[in-house]
Design a protein around this motif. Structure first.
Motif, short mmCIF file in Angstrom:
data_model
loop_
_atom_site.label_atom_id
_atom_site.label_comp_id
_atom_site.label_asym_id
_atom_site.label_seq_id
_atom_site.Cartn_x
_atom_site.Cartn_y
_atom_site.Cartn_z
N THR A 93 0.78 -1.27 0.09
CA THR A 93 0.24 0.02 0.35
C THR A 93 0.89 1.36 -0.04
O THR A 93 1.92 1.20 0.67
N ASN B 103 -0.04 4.29 1.30
CA ASN B 103 -0.24 5.04 2.77
C ASN B 103 -0.48 3.89 3.72
O ASN B 103 -1.41 3.55 4.11
N ASP C 81 -2.69 4.84 6.71
CA ASP C 81 -4.36 4.70 6.44
C ASP C 81 -4.48 3.18 6.75
O ASP C 81 -5.95 2.81 7.15
N THR D 189 -4.20 2.33 10.54
CA THR D 189 -4.93 2.94 11.62
C THR D 189 -6.52 2.12 12.12
O THR D 189 -6.63 2.13 13.33
N LEU E 294 -4.47 11.48 12.24
CA LEU E 294 -4.65 12.66 11.31
C LEU E 294 -3.46 13.54 11.36
O LEU E 294 -3.00 13.93 10.55
N ALA F 128 -2.75 10.74 8.20
CA ALA F 128 -3.70 9.84 7.74
C ALA F 128 -4.63 10.64 7.03
O ALA F 128 -4.60 12.06 7.37
N THR F 129 -5.47 9.99 6.00
CA THR F 129 -6.59 10.70 5.32
C THR F 129 -7.71 11.30 6.17
O THR F 129 -8.30 10.35 6.98
N MET G 64 -11.68 11.53 6.92
CA MET G 64 -12.98 11.04 6.29
C MET G 64 -13.99 11.89 6.56
O MET G 64 -13.81 12.90 6.96
N ARG H 150 -12.08 -0.75 7.76
CA ARG H 150 -11.39 -0.27 6.54
C ARG H 150 -12.13 -0.25 5.38
O ARG H 150 -12.04 0.96 4.63
N GLY I 151 -13.66 3.41 5.41
CA GLY I 151 -12.46 4.01 4.88
C GLY I 151 -12.52 4.21 3.69
O GLY I 151 -12.35 5.39 2.87
#
Lengths: 334, 241
Positions: free
Chosen positions: B45, B47, B50, B53, B118, B122-123, B125, B206, B209
């Motif tokens: 992956t 990231n 992400d 998490t 975050l 992390a992205t 949401m 997941r 997400g």
């Protein structure tokens, strides 16, 4: 293994008057018999179950408070069967275990309010203030329990127990670990509750406290009641009070009801009496009137310790430490 | 119902007044997030933060739940439980109060972990995705806290309880899908991971997400939580000491 239905019905019919009734109550932990065939009736009194450690006191309380099921026999509390109507039993009792469990990070008021809410007490706030006042904790009510002494913590537990006005109060070793003044105070509170009509069931191994403060005592040994009655009754049954009078000159033994002349050695005359404290002034008067010159009088009362020894026999230390038995007891007491 | 709230309030008050524990419980998951999430060189992956998490969130809930079981152990050792059992309040509300406190505390801790994630990259949401994530974490919290509390009811002392919780927490975490996807796992591990309730929760978070509604994982999680909760409640109703 409960009683049959018919037994139970007869039981309810006859005995609803008494706060606590047990009938052949028996508890085995595996092979170890903790409570053996206990039959008791207790009502509107301070009843003490008196016995050494491991004699079955706590087990009895645990069964009566519905925390433990009996192996055999039955019991009712406020007319409710401890097995069939456990919830009704719980709503008319309060139970204070010996561990002294109060939340030290909460204040006194929060601790009592917590129980008031659990019991669903109406007007909880006022009721909490009231029981805190009864237990003389109003000044410290908003302090954390961390800062409370042992005696105060115990009184706080009593306040928690009283918040829903129970008819029967179970206290397991209420004065254990407290100093003399704190003990006295706890007992004074217990006496006051009794005056208000509450039935109080205590366990203790302090003979002097049971003697002084309880209406009736059951001496328990190895799960069996060895003697049952009021402290004075038990002591009177055991032996009469002994009165010794030191006299100068001649003396004709007087005839007083309940006082028996034993004999004279030198200038000391001995009597026994059913009730020594009451006989003492009567005896003094009578002797004085008969012309004897009294120099001193001695009264020795038998104590509950004497009764206990008579009933249970000398407590022998077990020869080997019975590890398995001990562990079963410990585990069950948690 | 009132009993449940009262029991829960007591635990929250005690927790709030013992502030050290509030912080200390977060150190472990935060360390995982930072030292593993940011440092591990993975190829499956782009990231990894992400990816990991959701695993760390569920892990936070797992350790919150397992350490929460010790609350009942202490109530038992210190004599509170005996008092509670002698109350007319339904005994199952002792359990439900504990579940709500432990899960609630876990959700507060996972929130802090989410914020840390975050901050380190992390992205972000959408609110709906966060809401669903909390729902999944709540379900998992109920499952693990009901289980842990009931185990504590049956174990003798705190030592056995902490042995139990150490014994199950690490294997549960490593046999889940927390650290890597099923297709890069060895086959034996993938089989274990697919049966692990931790994976149900992690996969659900997941999928949320990734913008998918995780119906299968949620159904599995609801079913297993309901079964465990039912068993635990009946155990509490019948308990003698």
């Amino acid at each position: 293994m409960r009683n049959t239905g018919t037994d139970a019905r007869e039981w309810d019919g006859e005995m609803t008057m008494n706060a606590i009734e047990t009938s052949n109550l028996t508890k085995y932990y595996d092979a170890l018999c903790a409570v053996d065939d206990l039959t008791l009736s207790i009502n509107n009194e301070i009843f003490a179950l008196l016995g050494p450690n491991g004699s079955g006191k706590t087990t009895t309380v645990l069964m009566l408070t519905t925390l433990l099921h009996p192996t055999k026999g039955s019991a009712t509390v406020c007319g409710n069967d401890i097995l069939r109507n456990a919830e009704e039993v719980r709503s008319c009792i309060s139970y204070v275990p010996q561990d002294m469990a109060v939340d030290i990070k909460l204040t006194g008021r929060e601790n009592v309010r917590f129980f008031a809410d659990l019991y669903g007490v109406e007007n909880a706030k006022d009721r909490v203030d009231e029981v805190l006042a009864v237990m003389e904790l109003t000044d410290r009510a908003d302090d954390l329990i961390k800062t409370y002494s042992g005696g105060m913590r115990r009184r706080l537990e009593l306040a928690q127990a009283l918040v829903h006005e129970p008819s029967v109060l179970f206290l397991d070793e209420p004065t254990i670990g407290l100093d003399v003044a704190a003990r006295k105070k706890i007992w004074e509170h217990i006496r006051n509750l009794r005056k208000k009509g509450m039935t109080i069931f205590v366990t203790t191994h302090y003979m002097d406290e049971a003697d002084q403060f309880c209406d009736r005592v059951g001496i328990i040994s190895k799960g069996r009641i060895a003697a049952l009655g009021s402290p004075s009754e038990l002591k009177a049954r055991l032996m009469k009070d002994v009165i010794t009078v030191r006299i100068e000159g001649e003396c004709t033994p007087p005839h007083i009801e309940g006082v028996i002349f034993v004999g004279r050695t030198g200038d000391e005359v001995s009597f026994t009496a059913e009730n020594g404290s009451e006989a003492l002034p009567v005896l003094a008067d009578t002797l004085a009137r008969s012309g004897a010159a009294i120099r001193a009088m001695f009264l020795r009362e038998p104590t509950l310790d004497d009764v206990f020894l008579q009933a249970v026999g000398q407590q022998e230390e077990p020869h080997g430490f019975e590890d398995a038995k001990f562990r079963i007891m410990l585990r069950r007491r948690k | 119902m009132k009993g449940i709230f009262t029991y829960m309030k007591r635990d929250f008050l005690k927790w709030y007044r013992g502030r050290v524990a509030v912080v200390s419980a977060l150190v472990m998951p935060a360390a995982w997030l930072i030292f593993v999430g940011l440092a591990l060189p993975v190829k499956f992956t782009g990231n990894y933060l992400d990816f990991i998490t959701p695993g760390i969130l569920v892990m936070t809930m797992l350790s919150a739940g397992l350490s929460g079981g010790a609350l009942l152990m202490f109530d038992k050792i210190l004599g509170f439980l005996n008092k509670f059992l002698a109350l007319p309040t339904p005994r199952s509300s002792i359990l439900v109060g504990k579940i709500l406190f432990i899960t609630g505390r876990g959700l507060i801790q996972t929130t802090i972990i989410l914020v840390i994630a975050l901050m380190i990259g992390a992205t972000l949401m959408s609110p709906l995705q966060y809401l669903l994530t909390y729902f999944v974490l709540f379900l998992f919290g109920v499952l693990i806290s009901a289980f842990a509390t009931t185990i504590a009811l049956y174990l003798d002392d705190h030592d056995s309880y902490s042995a139990f919780s150490t014994m199950i927490s690490m294997p549960l975490f490593f046999t889940s899908s927390a650290l890597m996807p099923y297709d890069v796992m060895p086959a034996w591990l993938a089989t274990l991971a697919r049966l692990n309730p931790l994976s149900f929760a992690i996969d659900a978070v997941r999928e949320i997400g990734a913008g998918i509604i995780p119906s299968l994982s949620v159904i599995l999680l609801v079913t297993i939580s309901a079964v465990i909760l039912g068993i635990c409640m009946s155990v509490f109703r019948r308990v003698t000491i």
